[in-house]
Design an enzyme around this catalytic site. Structure first.
Site, PDB file in Angstrom:
ATOM      1  N   HIS A 394       8.308  -1.473  -2.564  1.00 19.76           N
ATOM      2  CA  HIS A 394       7.867  -0.087  -2.359  1.00 19.76           C
ATOM      3  C   HIS A 394       6.419  -0.004  -1.896  1.00 19.76           C
ATOM      4  O   HIS A 394       5.961   1.047  -1.450  1.00 19.76           O
ATOM      5  CB  HIS A 394       8.049   0.719  -3.654  1.00 19.76           C
ATOM      6  CG  HIS A 394       8.543   2.111  -3.426  1.00 19.76           C
ATOM      7  ND1 HIS A 394       8.199   2.856  -2.330  1.00 19.76           N
ATOM      8  CD2 HIS A 394       9.376   2.893  -4.166  1.00 19.76           C
ATOM      9  CE1 HIS A 394       8.771   4.043  -2.394  1.00 19.76           C
ATOM     10  NE2 HIS A 394       9.499   4.090  -3.495  1.00 19.76           N
ATOM     11  N   ASP A 398       9.025   2.623   2.380  1.00 24.91           N
ATOM     12  CA  ASP A 398       9.270   3.905   1.726  1.00 24.91           C
ATOM     13  C   ASP A 398      10.756   4.064   1.407  1.00 24.91           C
ATOM     14  O   ASP A 398      11.623   3.519   2.100  1.00 24.91           O
ATOM     15  CB  ASP A 398       8.820   5.061   2.622  1.00 24.91           C
ATOM     16  CG  ASP A 398       7.314   5.072   2.835  1.00 24.91           C
ATOM     17  OD1 ASP A 398       6.594   4.570   1.951  1.00 24.91           O
ATOM     18  OD2 ASP A 398       6.866   5.582   3.884  1.00 24.91           O
TER      19      ASP A 398
END
Length: 422
Positions: A394, A398
């Protein structure tokens, strides 16, 4: 008589220290030139250390699991004559055999000076002392454990009485397996314990998994995919071309889907150097294919998957998997991936949460195919369904991009003609 001292060799690539993984000899053993003395582990590879001389082992320089500096004393061998009075590093290590079961027969063409005992040559079963540890590779030990065989009862046909995979098969053929024990033994109380030192490849795997989970911000995304059409295509291609081109599994189709989908998601075909804070996006798609070996998980790499046909990818996946399982994959074949594909085949379960293969930022996990009733155009029909359980970093990827990427793979798999439309 003289003494030949072998030092820990410089394995290259700037490595200053290595882990002593396993001894294949002990003090008092007679060894011959080119006989494997020990296995040492670098960050990526298991390396055999052969003997440059004939002689008798008089001292070992470390214990399995010990991290030793390059140039430190590895082993001392008593030799005829004056010996090698000038201490030297070990001869060039045998070509590295990363993260796989060792090749036990490496010196079978040069037998050891003498068998361990007369009993060694008397058939598939041999009596050793209860505390005597027979020579065997980690892969053979695990295989014996899986089969319920006590290694001390198995005759070893390898150098110095080393137990090989073939010896286990011979033992089973003679009906000496613990599996032939009385059924009542299955209900007997057991109080035995076994402590297994985490060394060698298992230690490296543990370190990499821990490092990945601590450094990357993992998140997973699961999507259900209808693989009925692509399975029909695969069966058709195998029937038509299987005899001449080789059989196709689902994996080369998934590799192709990755290649096509990544064209629109270059941020996912990337490596993240979190120390330098640099993301490197790659044009080439180097797909790591997670492969289980006797001593742990390995990830051989299908390089330039973007330039390979289905059959080319299938052949390379098969070649690399066999090399990894047989201990013949090179260091280069086990490094340099840009994204990883992992599958447990028929054991793939419904959902998994694969761990990233750092410094990559994505790993795509394949679960098992099952038949389910599905509603298609208002009708309940039986379809072949499969989940993709994928993880992403992450810090780089995204959530929306990850979801769109997996949806793109889904569309390609469910409409397999789009895999080949340019």
């Amino acid at each position: 008589m003289g003494t030949h001292v072998i030092k820990m060799p410089d394995i290259g690539e700037g490595i200053a220290e290595v882990e002593l993984s396993q001894w294949h000899v002990k003090v008092g053993d007679l060894v011959v030139e080119d006989q494997v003395l020990a296995d040492v582990m670098t960050d990526k590879a298991m390396v055999d250390i052969p003997s440059p001389v004939h002689g008798k082992v008089i001292a070992l320089g470390g214990q399995p699991g010990e991290v030793m500096a390059v140039g430190s004393i590895l082993i001392s061998i008593e030799v005829e004559g004056a010996g090698n009075l000038k201490e030297s590093a070990a001869p060039a290590p045998v070509k590295d055999t990363p993260a796989a079961a060792k090749v036990e027969a490496i010196v079978e063409s040069k037998p050891a000076a003498a068998p361990r005992s007369a009993a060694v040559c008397q058939g598939p079963m041999v009596a050793r002392e209860a505390n005597e540890r027979p020579l065997a590779s980690p892969a053979v030990r695990k295989h014996a454990l899986d089969l319920g065989i006590q290694l001390r009862l198995v005759r070893g046909s390898g150098p110095a009485g080393r137990v090989l995979h073939n010896d286990l098969e011979a033992y089973l053929a003679q009906g000496q397996s613990n599996a032939s024990a009385p059924a009542s033994a299955a209900y007997a109380q057991r109080n035995d314990e076994e402590q297994i030192q985490v060394i060698g490849m298992r230690r490296k795997i543990a370190q990499r998994m821990q490092d990945a989970t601590q450094r990357a911000a993992h998140f997973s995304y699961v999507e259900e995919i209808d693989v009925t059409a692509i399975e029909e295509l695969r069966a058709h291609l195998n029937e038509k071309h299987g005899a001449s081109r080789g059989k196709l599994t689902l994996l080369p189709f998934l590799v192709r889907a990755l290649v096509v989908a990544l064209r629109d998601f270059p941020q996912i075909n990337a490596r993240y150097d979190d120390e330098a804070q640099v993301i490197t996006r790659l044009g080439a798609v180097h797909v790591g294919v997670a492969t289980q070996s006797d001593i742990g998980l390995m990830v051989p790499v299908v390089r330039h998957a973007e330039a390979r046909s289905l059959w080319d990818s299938a052949a390379e996946i098969s070649r690399l998997a066999n090399a990894a399982r047989n201990g013949k994959a090179s260091r280069d074949e086990l490094s340099g991936s840009s994204i990883t594909l992992t599958s447990l085949g028929a054991l793939g379960g419904i959902v998994s949460t694969p761990v990233l293969n750092l410094p990559e930022v994505a790993i795509v996990g394949v679960n098992k195919i099952v038949e389910r009733p599905m509603v298609v155009k208002g009708q309940v029909v039986i379809r072949k369904m499969m989940n993709l359980s994928s993880s992403f970093d992450h810090r780089v990827v995204d959530g929306m991009d990850a979801a769109l990427f997996i949806q793109a793979i889904r569309g390609l798999i469910e409409q397999p003609a789009t895999l080949f439309v340019e």
